[in-house]
Scaffold this active site. Structure first.
Site, PDB file in Angstrom:
ATOM      1  N   HIS A 159      -2.684 -29.279  12.068  1.00  0.00           N
ATOM      2  CA  HIS A 159      -2.237 -29.751  10.745  1.00  0.00           C
ATOM      3  C   HIS A 159      -3.018 -29.025   9.637  1.00  0.00           C
ATOM      4  CE1 HIS A 159      -1.152 -32.536   7.600  1.00  0.00           C
ATOM      5  NE2 HIS A 159      -0.568 -33.376   8.432  1.00  0.00           N
ATOM      6  N   GLU A 263       1.924 -26.133   9.366  1.00  0.00           N
ATOM      7  CA  GLU A 263       1.380 -26.608  10.632  1.00  0.00           C
ATOM      8  C   GLU A 263       2.134 -26.022  11.819  1.00  0.00           C
ATOM      9  OE1 GLU A 263       1.622 -30.903  10.335  1.00  0.00           O
ATOM     10  OE2 GLU A 263       1.563 -30.754   8.159  1.00  0.00           O
TER      11      GLU A 263
HETATM   12  C1  BG6 Z   1       2.497 -34.394   7.643  1.00  0.00           C
HETATM   13  C2  BG6 Z   1       3.679 -35.290   7.843  1.00  0.00           C
HETATM   14  O1  BG6 Z   1       2.384 -33.507   8.693  1.00  0.00           O
HETATM   15  O2  BG6 Z   1       1.325 -35.196   7.558  1.00  0.00           O
HETATM   16  C3  BG6 Z   1       3.762 -36.248   6.671  1.00  0.00           C
HETATM   17  O3  BG6 Z   1       4.853 -34.519   7.974  1.00  0.00           O
HETATM   18  C4  BG6 Z   1       2.468 -37.030   6.527  1.00  0.00           C
HETATM   19  O4  BG6 Z   1       4.858 -37.124   6.840  1.00  0.00           O
HETATM   20  C5  BG6 Z   1       1.307 -36.049   6.448  1.00  0.00           C
HETATM   21  O5  BG6 Z   1       2.516 -37.833   5.366  1.00  0.00           O
HETATM   22  C6  BG6 Z   1      -0.076 -36.708   6.334  1.00  0.00           C
HETATM   23  O6  BG6 Z   1      -0.300 -37.620   7.343  1.00  0.00           O
HETATM   24  P1  BG6 Z   1      -1.625 -38.443   7.394  1.00  0.00           P
HETATM   25  O7  BG6 Z   1      -1.468 -39.412   8.534  1.00  0.00           O
HETATM   26  O8  BG6 Z   1      -2.754 -37.482   7.641  1.00  0.00           O
HETATM   27  O9  BG6 Z   1      -1.772 -39.126   6.063  1.00  0.00           O
END
Ligand code: BG6
Length: 296
Positions: A159, A263
């Site tokens: 991510h 990502e």
């Molecule tokens: C992204 C998702 O990869 O991560 C989103 O597609 C999400 O929908 C974002 O809001 C952040 O997620 P988190 O759990 O780290 O707040």
């Protein structure tokens, strides 16, 4: 080199002779910093990031495993990003050549508590390598160690939060004309037009079966990031924009302007909602690599 990071959590620092560096925490196996040989930070890390379990660190490179997103039995993005990983003292030979490079090997195995929410045994080996040119490579190998040989499936993403000067001046190339699921429209399936991707509002899309190379062009900084991936067919692009930014406790109200998540992922194929790709058969070692290079 292991040292104390934020809140006394231990981190590992990798340095390369020409001056580039990377940092990762045992907490989450989470890369939080990647600097080029001029000492410029290339990853976004929120000034409000919370370095305290069970909250995942906001920024850097969280590892989403064994579930990407919220579709499935687990908490959003799975639990690998809020578990403590260990040094892997006995890594099996790696497919990628790490000689002359700074690298570290971490390992995550399920605890008995984890087995209650996700009843599968595995060994997740992560190698983080900093190359001589300052490129950063993450290789994950997930081995099914279920004693009954039962296969399991999972979804996955690196991510990555890229640091950009102004997201509304950024272009992403390599995703044109592809199919995607729009997370903002109940994962409905659409096809992207022929132009490079640009950003002017909240953005949350899962691109399916993308090329292995995606470029992120930061016009203002005259910097280009090149993301390459292997074993990870999909790609997620996310920016929360102003409203969602305000709703997140661990994210500054204006920070959305200075980040973009692109990502490398293994998500779904098939119908508009998709079903997770089955990628871990019994006793299979599955390498997925994401490498990042920055120039300019
Ligand atoms: C992204 C998702 O990869 O991560 C989103 O597609 C999400 O929908 C974002 O809001 C952040 O997620 P988190 O759990 O780290 O707040």
């Amino acid at each position: 080199e292991v040292c104390k990071g934020v809140n006394g959590l231990e981190k590992i620092v990798l340095r390369e002779v020409r001056g580039s560096s990377a940092e990762l925490y045992f907490y989450g196996g989470h890369v939080t910093s990647w600097k080029n040989d001029h000492g410029e930070e290339l990853l976004f890390l929120s000034s409000k990031a919370i370095f305290k379990p069970p909250k995942a660190i906001r920024g850097g490179i969280p590892i989403c495993f064994p579930q990407f997103g919220s579709l499935g039995p687990l908490e959003q993005h799975g639990f690998a990003r809020n578990r403590f990983w260990s040094i892997d003292n006995d890594p099996p030979p790696f497919p990628t050549n790490s000689s002359n490079k700074a690298f570290v090997d971490l390992i995550l195995k399920p605890s008995e508590e984890d087995m209650k929410v996700w009843p599968h045994r595995y060994e997740f080996r992560l190698r983080v390598t900093l190359g001589p040119g300052g490129d950063l490579m993450l290789t994950s190998r997930i081995r099914n160690t279920n004693t009954d040989g039962k296969p399991f499936t999972f979804t996955f993403a690196y991510h990555t939060y890229f640091s950009v000067s102004d997201v509304s001046e950024v272009r992403v190339e390599g995703l044109e004309t592809l199919d995607y699921l729009d997370n903002l429209r109940d994962k409905e399936r659409f096809t992207e037009q022929g132009d490079a991707i640009t950003f002017e509002s909240e953005f949350d899309k899962i691109y399916l079966s993308t090329p292995t190379k995606i470029a992120i062009l930061d016009h203002e900084k005259k910097r280009t990031f090149v993301l390459r991936k292997d074993g990870l067919p999909d790609a997620v692009v996310w920016n929360p924009w102003d409203k969602k930014a305000k709703a997140m406790a661990d994210f500054g109200d204006d920070e959305y302007k200075h980040m973009l998540c692109v990502e490398a992922a293994a998500w779904a194929i098939g119908s508009s909602k998709g079903s997770p790709r089955g990628i871990a058969q019994a006793d299979l070692v599955h390498p997925c690599t994401g490498s990042l290079a920055a120039s300019g």
